[in-house]
Design a protein around this motif. Structure first.
Motif, PDB file in Angstrom:
ATOM      1  N   LEU A 153       0.848  -1.183   0.000  1.00  0.00           N
ATOM      2  CA  LEU A 153       0.000   0.000   0.000  1.00  0.00           C
ATOM      3  C   LEU A 153       0.887   1.237   0.000  1.00  0.00           C
ATOM      4  O   LEU A 153       1.786   1.360   0.841  1.00  0.00           O
ATOM      5  CB  LEU A 153      -0.906   0.013   1.227  1.00  0.00           C
ATOM      6  N   VAL A 154       0.631   2.147  -0.946  1.00  0.00           N
ATOM      7  CA  VAL A 154       1.331   3.423  -1.004  1.00  0.00           C
ATOM      8  C   VAL A 154       0.294   4.524  -0.835  1.00  0.00           C
ATOM      9  O   VAL A 154      -0.717   4.545  -1.554  1.00  0.00           O
ATOM     10  CB  VAL A 154       2.072   3.613  -2.338  1.00  0.00           C
ATOM     11  N   THR A 155       0.513   5.425   0.112  1.00  0.00           N
ATOM     12  CA  THR A 155      -0.425   6.528   0.327  1.00  0.00           C
ATOM     13  C   THR A 155       0.253   7.852  -0.015  1.00  0.00           C
ATOM     14  O   THR A 155       1.446   8.045   0.248  1.00  0.00           O
ATOM     15  CB  THR A 155      -0.934   6.564   1.778  1.00  0.00           C
ATOM     16  N   LEU A 156      -0.529   8.759  -0.590  1.00  0.00           N
ATOM     17  CA  LEU A 156      -0.032  10.074  -0.987  1.00  0.00           C
ATOM     18  C   LEU A 156      -0.837  11.138  -0.257  1.00  0.00           C
ATOM     19  O   LEU A 156      -2.033  11.293  -0.499  1.00  0.00           O
ATOM     20  CB  LEU A 156      -0.183  10.278  -2.501  1.00  0.00           C
ATOM     21  N   GLY A 157      -0.217  11.857   0.649  1.00  0.00           N
ATOM     22  CA  GLY A 157      -0.909  12.920   1.377  1.00  0.00           C
ATOM     23  C   GLY A 157      -2.141  12.425   2.103  1.00  0.00           C
ATOM     24  O   GLY A 157      -3.182  13.093   2.106  1.00  0.00           O
ATOM     25  N   THR A 158      -2.037  11.286   2.740  1.00  0.00           N
ATOM     26  CA  THR A 158      -3.166  10.689   3.466  1.00  0.00           C
ATOM     27  C   THR A 158      -3.150  11.121   4.928  1.00  0.00           C
ATOM     28  O   THR A 158      -2.105  11.032   5.586  1.00  0.00           O
ATOM     29  CB  THR A 158      -3.107   9.152   3.366  1.00  0.00           C
ATOM     30  N   PRO A 159      -4.281  11.558   5.474  1.00  0.00           N
ATOM     31  CA  PRO A 159      -4.313  12.006   6.881  1.00  0.00           C
ATOM     32  C   PRO A 159      -4.343  10.818   7.854  1.00  0.00           C
ATOM     33  O   PRO A 159      -5.349  10.550   8.500  1.00  0.00           O
ATOM     34  CB  PRO A 159      -5.605  12.820   6.950  1.00  0.00           C
ATOM     35  N   HIS A 160      -3.218  10.127   7.956  1.00  0.00           N
ATOM     36  CA  HIS A 160      -3.153   8.949   8.830  1.00  0.00           C
ATOM     37  C   HIS A 160      -3.451   9.309  10.283  1.00  0.00           C
ATOM     38  O   HIS A 160      -3.977   8.479  11.039  1.00  0.00           O
ATOM     39  CB  HIS A 160      -1.770   8.307   8.732  1.00  0.00           C
ATOM     40  N   GLN A 161      -3.101  10.511  10.676  1.00  0.00           N
ATOM     41  CA  GLN A 161      -3.368  10.960  12.050  1.00  0.00           C
ATOM     42  C   GLN A 161      -4.433  12.047  12.090  1.00  0.00           C
ATOM     43  O   GLN A 161      -4.558  12.765  13.069  1.00  0.00           O
ATOM     44  CB  GLN A 161      -2.060  11.469  12.656  1.00  0.00           C
ATOM     45  N   GLY A 162      -5.202  12.158  10.995  1.00  0.00           N
ATOM     46  CA  GLY A 162      -6.249  13.166  10.907  1.00  0.00           C
ATOM     47  C   GLY A 162      -5.703  14.495  10.417  1.00  0.00           C
ATOM     48  O   GLY A 162      -4.499  14.666  10.208  1.00  0.00           O
TER      49      GLY A 162
END
Length: 268
Positions: A153-162
């Protein structure tokens, strides 16, 4: 205001304008179009070098998941980039613009991944998620057994911590993106045995995920790697050359995540 920030801001404005023009083209479902080329000898030397360590990596399907109030048009450049780099099966998934719950979106993504596996004959797929799309994909991997299907899984600018900006729009879905929301707390819970490696690409110029460090994926049970790119706006991430290169080498297996969690790798 640095020169890099100014350049990134101007680029972001230009790409947002271009994306608004492309947006209507992305409302229809993106069909899977396998590359008919099969023999490695038919690929360019650069492509063969990318997959030298694992020639079969090019055949694993890649599914792209867009962000909030968007569609697969945001991946127009990334789709072409991955196909040019030798990935044979690349497609995007549109979830409903009326989605109100991350978990419900994650379950729908899981059903789509099952269909992709059935169509291609592969047991596992790669997923690349932009913004909310990355959070939906991570929820599926971490909370719904999606690691059985997701190779990486690759995330781009994802709010993992909100993101604190989520306080500005009190809709059910956006409330789930607030720091400390039930969904964010759920993703912080123990996740033993999850085998899908996660690469979180984030920018110091992200205008949507605030603070920008909230786009890091820091979880003690996940094989996570955080990559910092500088001077790239939130909407520019799926278009930026450095990001495209990082996504390609990650999906090709040239970037490995190991415990303990490494420090973020700054990419110029």
């Amino acid at each position: 205001m640095t020169r890099t920030a100014l350049t990134g801001g101007i680029t972001e404005l230009a790409l947002v304008g271009a994306h608004m023009l492309m947006y209507p083209l992305g409302t229809r479902t993106d069909r899977l179009r396998p590359d008919p080329r099969r023999r490695p000898g038919e690929q360019s030397p650069a492509v063969r070098a990318l997959f030298a360590a694992d020639p079969l990596a090019a055949r694993i399907p890649v599914v792209l998941v867009h962000g909030l109030v968007d569609n697969h048009s945001v991946f127009a450049v990334m789709r072409r980039s991955l196909r040019r780099r030798g990935f044979a099966h690349v497609c995007s998934w549109n979830y409903s613009p009326l989605l109100t719950d991350v978990a419900r979106g994650a379950a729908a993504l899981g059903r789509h991944l099952e269909q992709i596996c059935e169509q291609t004959g592969h047991d596992r797929v790669h997923v690349v998620g932009h913004s909310l799309g990355g959070l939906i994909a991570r929820y599926h991997v971490q909370r719904q057994g999606g690691d059985q299907r997701v190779e990486s899984l690759v995330t781009l600018g994802t709010p993992h911590q909100g993101t604190v900006l989520a306080h500005l729009l009190p809709t059910p879905l956006v409330r789930q993106l607030r720091p400390g929301s039930p969904v964010i707390r759920e993703l912080a819970e123990p996740a033993p045995g999850v085998r899908t490696p996660v690469t979180a690409i984030y920018s110091d110029l992200d205008q949507v995920v605030l603070p920008t460090s909230a786009a890091r994926c820091d979880h003690p049970d996940l094989h996570a790697r955080n990559v910092l790119v500088r001077g790239v706006g939130h909407m520019s991430l799926p278009f930026h050359r450095t990001v495209l290169d990082e996504v390609a080498v990650t999906l090709a297996g040239r970037r490995r995540t190991e415990r303990p969690l490494p420090a973020p790798a700054a990419v110029a």
